[in-house]
Design an enzyme around this catalytic site. Structure first.
Site, PDB file in Angstrom:
ATOM      1  N   HIS A  54       0.836  -1.212   0.000  1.00  0.00           N
ATOM      2  CA  HIS A  54       0.000   0.000   0.000  1.00  0.00           C
ATOM      3  C   HIS A  54       0.863   1.251   0.000  1.00  0.00           C
ATOM      4  CE1 HIS A  54      -3.722   2.195   0.544  1.00  0.00           C
ATOM      5  NE2 HIS A  54      -3.223   2.855   1.575  1.00  0.00           N
ATOM      6  N   GLN A  59       2.721  11.270  -1.715  1.00  0.00           N
ATOM      7  CA  GLN A  59       2.793  11.789  -0.344  1.00  0.00           C
ATOM      8  C   GLN A  59       4.212  11.732   0.221  1.00  0.00           C
ATOM      9  OE1 GLN A  59      -0.329   9.875   1.951  1.00  0.00           O
ATOM     10  NE2 GLN A  59      -1.915  10.607   0.574  1.00  0.00           N
ATOM     11  N   ARG A 209     -16.555   5.576   2.517  1.00  0.00           N
ATOM     12  CA  ARG A 209     -16.905   7.007   2.547  1.00  0.00           C
ATOM     13  C   ARG A 209     -16.970   7.570   1.133  1.00  0.00           C
ATOM     14  NH1 ARG A 209     -12.034   9.223   4.657  1.00  0.00           N
ATOM     15  NH2 ARG A 209     -11.158   7.163   4.482  1.00  0.00           N
ATOM     16  N   GLU A 234     -10.116   3.019   9.516  1.00  0.00           N
ATOM     17  CA  GLU A 234      -8.827   3.584   9.920  1.00  0.00           C
ATOM     18  C   GLU A 234      -8.959   4.410  11.193  1.00  0.00           C
ATOM     19  OE1 GLU A 234      -7.016   6.043   6.935  1.00  0.00           O
ATOM     20  OE2 GLU A 234      -5.160   6.313   8.072  1.00  0.00           O
ATOM     21  N   HIS A 268      -5.629  -1.008   6.606  1.00  0.00           N
ATOM     22  CA  HIS A 268      -5.734  -0.538   7.996  1.00  0.00           C
ATOM     23  C   HIS A 268      -6.528  -1.542   8.847  1.00  0.00           C
ATOM     24  CE1 HIS A 268      -3.845   3.051   6.653  1.00  0.00           C
ATOM     25  NE2 HIS A 268      -4.868   3.461   5.947  1.00  0.00           N
ATOM     26  N   ASP A 319       2.180   3.270   2.783  1.00  0.00           N
ATOM     27  CA  ASP A 319       1.072   4.223   2.796  1.00  0.00           C
ATOM     28  C   ASP A 319       1.516   5.664   2.505  1.00  0.00           C
ATOM     29  OD1 ASP A 319      -1.436   5.298   3.077  1.00  0.00           O
ATOM     30  OD2 ASP A 319      -1.737   4.724   5.164  1.00  0.00           O
TER      31      ASP A 319
HETATM   32 ZN   LIG Z   1      -3.789   4.801   2.237  1.00  0.00          ZN
END
Ligand SMILES: [Zn+2]
Length: 455
Positions: A54, A59, A209, A234, A268, A319
């Site tokens: 993941h 980021q 979501r 999460e 998660h 992540d």
């Molecule tokens: Zn993620």
């Protein structure tokens, strides 16, 4: 190509003087008590390399920028605000250069492959690129530049929150409906013939979501059988929101409403009841644990012992890429459990080596949900391999049986000497073979981004 290892972890344990023959990316022969042949690549200790299940590669560029508290704001605020600000300025060239750096760092840390949970699809403000798959192609380019094994996971992100809330602000760059998503997946698949054979395409309905039940059902039907990755449970607020809108907790809902099985990765899976933990373990799906990011974001730990007792499968992911270190990821997984349970040696069933349980469990789980035949050194598997130097001061003095524990608790990436991704020999002597160029490109990217963000 033949690799001669002084020691190698095979499916039945440690063996000395092991020769591995690799052809077209796969292991075609394993010889024990082998002698050196001219042309052999020699290593010290050879292990199956892990797949990083993941990643949101962009980021990586935010690492270190969100570790301050803003007065009067919730703790998640600085991270989310910066991410959306970043998204206003990220251009395709930036995304490619950042991804290449992140992928290179993953390989230097011992990961042979990555599951890229790719959710930036559009221009700032939400307008499509002329080629809607523009940013997917940038991820492919970064994977090709680094040689990492890629399972590309285009994300379906339709809503800004539960109850079909509209997308706002930075989220507009993620937006897609089912038709747009299907075109994106098809475009990615049509590129496969020009990519290495081990490249895989899966799907990533972002979360309960950002998708609605009918759309989730539609994409699961039209992409049946491929890897399915989804963020789930999460943070406590997410659990409460899903309870309110769908009438069940997230893991409970997805287990009851989708055909969750071995090709599923629930990312998660932090906040689960004992029944959800047992249900997820029994499903054969993989819990995609991202311990460094989960600690960084204050998400909380999942219930490791109960999950392992149920035979649950797991893997690890980087992540947010705030810190890319495979051994630290495994270490944080165990340490989060020790802090939670006020106990030592938690992530092992019955008796045995914690490091071995963590490492081999993550090797198998990661391979499973990236759709890679790897995670073990065996004939027919992809040659996803990592070599470490057992004479390094962080490891010397350990018996072979202690080596996994040394890696998981005492070592850093500096013990990694070589990494092969499906036979592509990308890390040699601890350095990625294209490190210099990738770093220069990244530094130029960051200078450009900082200039744009300050302007
Ligand atoms: Zn993620």
């Amino acid at each position: 190509m033949r690799i001669l290892a002084a020691r190698a972890w095979l499916v039945d344990g440690w063996h000395s003087d092991v020769a591995i023959t690799v052809e077209a990316g796969r292991i075609t022969a394993i010889e024990r008590h082998a002698a050196y042949l001219p042309g052999d690549t020699t290593t010290d200790t050879l292990l199956p390399a892990l797949a990083n299940l993941h990643s949101h590669s962009f980021q990586r560029a935010m690492a270190g920028m969100t570790e301050f508290r803003a007065a009067g704001q919730d703790s998640f605020w600085t991270w989310r605000t910066l991410m959306y600000r970043f998204l206003e300025y990220l251009m395709p060239d930036h995304i490619e250069a950042i991804a290449a750096l992140a992928f290179m760092e993953m390989q230097e840390a011992g990961y042979a492959a990555v599951g890229e949970f790719h959710y930036v699809h559009n221009r700032t403000g939400g307008r499509r690129y002329d080629d809607p798959a523009e940013l997917t192609h940038r991820i492919f380019a970064a994977a090709s530049a680094t040689g990492i094994g890629l399972t590309h996971l285009p994300v379906l992100y339709t809503y800004g929150g539960v109850g079909k809330a509209p997308l706002t602000g930075g989220q507009l760059r993620f937006g897609n409906d089912v038709d747009g998503f299907t075109r994106l997946v098809e475009a990615a698949k049509s590129t496969l013939p020009g990519l290495p054979d081990d490249t895989r395409i899966g799907i990533a309905p972002h979360s309960l979501r950002a998708t609605a039940p009918d759309e989730l059902a539609a994409v699961l039907t039209s992409h049946a059988g491929c890897p399915v990755h989804m963020h789930i449970a999460e943070q406590p607020k997410e659990v409460a929101d899903i309870m309110e809108s769908l009438g069940a907790r997230p893991v409970e809902w997805v287990l009851a409403n989708a055909d969750v099985g071995a090709h599923w990765c629930l990312i998660h899976a932090t906040h689960m009841t004992p029944a959800e933990t047992a249900g997820l373990a029994a499903s054969g799906a993989v819990a995609g644990l991202c311990p460094i990011t989960e600690a960084n974001l204050g998400d909380g730990p999942f219930d490791g012992p109960a999950y392992l007792d149920g035979g649950g499968r797991f893997g690890v992911g980087t992540d947010s890429n705030v810190r890319i270190s495979m051994f630290e990821e495994l270490r944080m997984l165990e340490y989060s459990q020790r802090l939670l349970h006020l106990s030592r040696n938690v992530m092992v069933r019955g008796a045995g080596s914690v490091g071995k349980t963590l490492y081999l469990g993550a090797a198998q789980g990661g391979a499973q949900v990236l759709g890679r035949t790897s995670g073990a050194i065996a004939v027919g598997n992809l040659a996803d391999l990592m070599a470490v130097d057992s004479a390094h001061p962080q490891l010397c003095g350990l018996s072979p049986d202690q080596l996994f524990d040394g890696l998981c608790f005492a070592a850093g990436s500096e013990v990694v000497t070589d990494v092969w991704s499906a036979g592509r020999y990308m890390v040699r002597g601890g350095r990625h073979i294209r490190r210099d160029r990738i770093v220069v490109d990244y530094q130029a990217t960051m200078a450009d981004l900082m200039r744009l963000m300050r302007a």
